[in-house]
Write an enzyme that holds these catalytic residues in place. Structure first.
Site, PDB file in Angstrom:
ATOM      1  N   ARG A 210       0.861  -1.185   0.000  1.00 59.74           N
ATOM      2  CA  ARG A 210       0.000   0.000   0.000  1.00 59.74           C
ATOM      3  C   ARG A 210       0.889   1.224   0.000  1.00 59.74           C
ATOM      4  NH1 ARG A 210       2.295   2.122   3.674  1.00 59.74           N
ATOM      5  NH2 ARG A 210       0.808   3.803   3.496  1.00 59.74           N
TER       6      ARG A 210
ATOM      7  N   ALA B  36       0.787   5.165  -2.223  1.00 59.40           N
ATOM      8  CA  ALA B  36       0.583   5.478  -3.643  1.00 59.40           C
ATOM      9  C   ALA B  36       1.768   5.063  -4.543  1.00 59.40           C
ATOM     10  CB  ALA B  36       0.249   6.960  -3.782  1.00 59.40           C
TER      11      ALA B  36
ATOM     12  N   ARG C 282      -7.454  -0.552  -6.853  1.00 58.37           N
ATOM     13  CA  ARG C 282      -7.747   0.552  -5.934  1.00 58.37           C
ATOM     14  C   ARG C 282      -7.900   1.825  -6.772  1.00 58.37           C
ATOM     15  NH1 ARG C 282      -4.248   1.126  -0.615  1.00 58.37           N
ATOM     16  NH2 ARG C 282      -6.134   2.222   0.060  1.00 58.37           N
TER      17      ARG C 282
ATOM     18  N   GLN D  50      -1.964   2.829   9.861  1.00 59.18           N
ATOM     19  CA  GLN D  50      -0.667   2.888   9.161  1.00 59.18           C
ATOM     20  C   GLN D  50       0.350   3.723   9.934  1.00 59.18           C
ATOM     21  OE1 GLN D  50      -3.657   3.402   7.726  1.00 59.18           O
ATOM     22  NE2 GLN D  50      -3.688   2.840   5.570  1.00 59.18           N
TER      23      GLN D  50
ATOM     24  N   ASP E 260      -2.212  10.970  -2.505  1.00 61.99           N
ATOM     25  CA  ASP E 260      -2.537   9.842  -3.387  1.00 61.99           C
ATOM     26  C   ASP E 260      -2.931  10.319  -4.773  1.00 61.99           C
ATOM     27  OD1 ASP E 260      -3.052   8.937  -0.446  1.00 61.99           O
ATOM     28  OD2 ASP E 260      -2.656   7.143  -1.644  1.00 61.99           O
TER      29      ASP E 260
ATOM     30  N   ASN F 192      -5.773  12.553   0.023  1.00 58.62           N
ATOM     31  CA  ASN F 192      -4.826  11.825   0.873  1.00 58.62           C
ATOM     32  C   ASN F 192      -5.610  11.044   1.923  1.00 58.62           C
ATOM     33  OD1 ASN F 192      -2.042  11.229   1.533  1.00 58.62           O
ATOM     34  ND2 ASN F 192      -2.367  12.376   3.414  1.00 58.62           N
ATOM     35  N   LYS F 193      -4.896  10.280   2.699  1.00 60.60           N
ATOM     36  CA  LYS F 193      -5.523   9.392   3.695  1.00 60.60           C
ATOM     37  C   LYS F 193      -6.566  10.127   4.514  1.00 60.60           C
ATOM     38  CE  LYS F 193      -5.136   5.894   4.094  1.00 60.60           C
ATOM     39  NZ  LYS F 193      -6.133   4.985   3.462  1.00 60.60           N
TER      40      LYS F 193
HETATM   41  O1  MRU Z   1      -4.513   3.423   1.978  1.00 58.77           O
HETATM   42  P1  MRU Z   1      -3.036   3.521   1.887  1.00 58.77           P
HETATM   43  O2  MRU Z   1      -2.301   3.041   3.092  1.00 58.77           O
HETATM   44  O3  MRU Z   1      -2.507   2.972   0.588  1.00 58.77           O
HETATM   45  O4  MRU Z   1      -2.841   5.058   1.905  1.00 58.77           O
HETATM   46  C1  MRU Z   1      -2.129   5.719   0.991  1.00 58.77           C
HETATM   47  C2  MRU Z   1      -1.025   6.356   1.640  1.00 58.77           C
HETATM   48  O5  MRU Z   1       0.005   5.760   1.845  1.00 58.77           O
HETATM   49  C3  MRU Z   1      -1.137   7.699   2.107  1.00 58.77           C
HETATM   50  O6  MRU Z   1      -2.314   8.333   1.867  1.00 58.77           O
HETATM   51  C4  MRU Z   1       0.051   8.488   1.763  1.00 58.77           C
HETATM   52  O7  MRU Z   1      -0.102   9.722   2.244  1.00 58.77           O
HETATM   53  C5  MRU Z   1       0.459   8.548   0.319  1.00 58.77           C
HETATM   54  S1  MRU Z   1       2.124   9.151   0.159  1.00 58.77           S
HETATM   55  C6  MRU Z   1       3.180   7.842   0.086  1.00 58.77           C
END
Ligand code: MRU
Length: 347
Positions: free
Chosen positions: A44, A46, A87, A194, A235, A245-246
């Protein structure tokens, strides 16, 4: 160790579902298995899922029985579509698949095997570039982090979310390696944790000072003047600078602005989607509510209790101080600065 790599005709990746308890790798020998590993978050983050998808395409090419270039291309289009469905929010996934498909569609190949070889090299290049880009972003962003600073960080944006080094955690790593005395407040990042499971594990390894905090404590520390800067990943970033983003990033950005705290997103240009004019066009992944009610198989409430589980949110560009990229820090107006960095020019 790399988060994802090619080894002996298969895709090898760290099983992020097992951390922080166990550092183990899995070996995937089919493109279907790679798609499933992205869906179930064995891999997981991006940029990491972009690299996994690129290796997945190389694997798809190997797996295909096609003898002609045209027949191989047809199989790749089918498998590429399957990978992209794994995804929806992080654009790096579609970006990597499309990059390999473009190579397959535009090149002159003597044989299907030639194309197979070129695709594997292209996937290796995407992975190698990711590491180099993260290290450049680290150098660029480290200047934003002052000696003695406390940094608030969300989710996991480290080596595990990329092929190696990390985006926002890469900036933190670079600031630490430059000798700055820094402390990191890690949002635990419900529901998949995470922050506490992965970011804390990475900072333990790196020897960087941190505390895990409940997501709900971020405002408390900002109000007490204990946060100097907020660093997050992304993301997908729309052409106007809106950032997906998350989940939880949006409320952090609003709180940071209310307290006059700088708020930066750190992301490679492969995360910027100039095809979307604003964040409301970014698809938001809705994940299984069981991740909220029964995290990692541990029930918090009876199984029939109702829950919702959006995996990302959109932070409007007006809350951002800047976007750290491998070509410098894009600043408002983002429509112009993002176009420049995507074209490979300095921000
Ligand atoms: O759902 P995930 O764990 O795949 O989340 C994505 C992320 O890792 C984050 O949102 C992150 O900020 C992206 S930057 C590497």
């Amino acid at each position: 160790m790399r988060t994802v790599e090619w080894e002996g005709g298969a895709v090898k990746m760290i099983n992020q579902r097992a951390l922080p308890w166990k550092l183990e790798t899995v070996r995937l020998e089919s493109v279907e298995a790679v798609a499933e590993s992205i869906r179930n978050m064995t891999v997981r983050g991006a940029p990491a899922i972009g690299a996994a998808a690129a290796f997945g395409m190389a694997l798809a090419a190997r797996q295909s029985k096609a003898e002609s270039v045209d027949a191989l291309l047809a199989d790749l289009l089918r498998d590429g579509a399957m990978l992209k469905r794994a995804r929806p929010t992080a654009v790096n996934l579609a970006w990597a698949v499309d990059k390999l498909l473009q190579i397959a569609e535009s090149g002159e190949f003597n044989s299907a095997d030639d194309l197979r070889e070129v695709l594997l090299q292209a996937a290796q290049q995407i992975a190698a570039d990711d590491v180099a880009i993260n290290s450049r972003m680290g150098q660029v962003g480290a200047a934003l982090v002052e000696d003695g600073a406390t940094v608030l960080h969300h989710c996991n944006t480290g080596a595990l979310a990329t092929v190696d080094y990390g985006t926002a955690l890469g900036v933190i790593r670079a600031a630490f390696q430059a000798g700055k005395d820094i402390h990191i407040l890690l949002d635990e990042t419900r529901p998949r944790l995470q922050g506490s499971r992965l970011s804390a594990w990475e900072l333990e390894q790196a020897g960087i000072s941190y505390d895990i905090i409940p997501d709900t404590a971020a405002g408390y520390y900002m109000q007490r003047g204990e946060v100097d800067i907020v660093l997050v990943g992304a993301d997908r970033i729309a052409a106007n600078g809106d950032v997906a983003n998350k989940i939880g990033t949006y409320q952090l950005a609003i709180m940071a602005q209310a307290h006059g705290i700088p708020f930066y997103t750190v992301a490679p240009t492969s995360t910027i989607d100039l095809g979307l004019s604003s964040g409301d066009q970014i698809p938001i992944e809705q994940r299984d509510p069981a991740e909220v009610t029964t995290p990692y198989g541990n029930p918090i409430v009876p199984a029939h209790f109702k829950a919702r589980n959006p995996a990302f949110d959109i932070t409007p560009q007006r809350y951002l101080s800047g976007i750290v990229t491998e070509f410098g820090i894009a600043r408002p107006p983002f429509a112009e600065s993002l176009r420049r960095v995507v074209a490979g020019q300095q921000a």
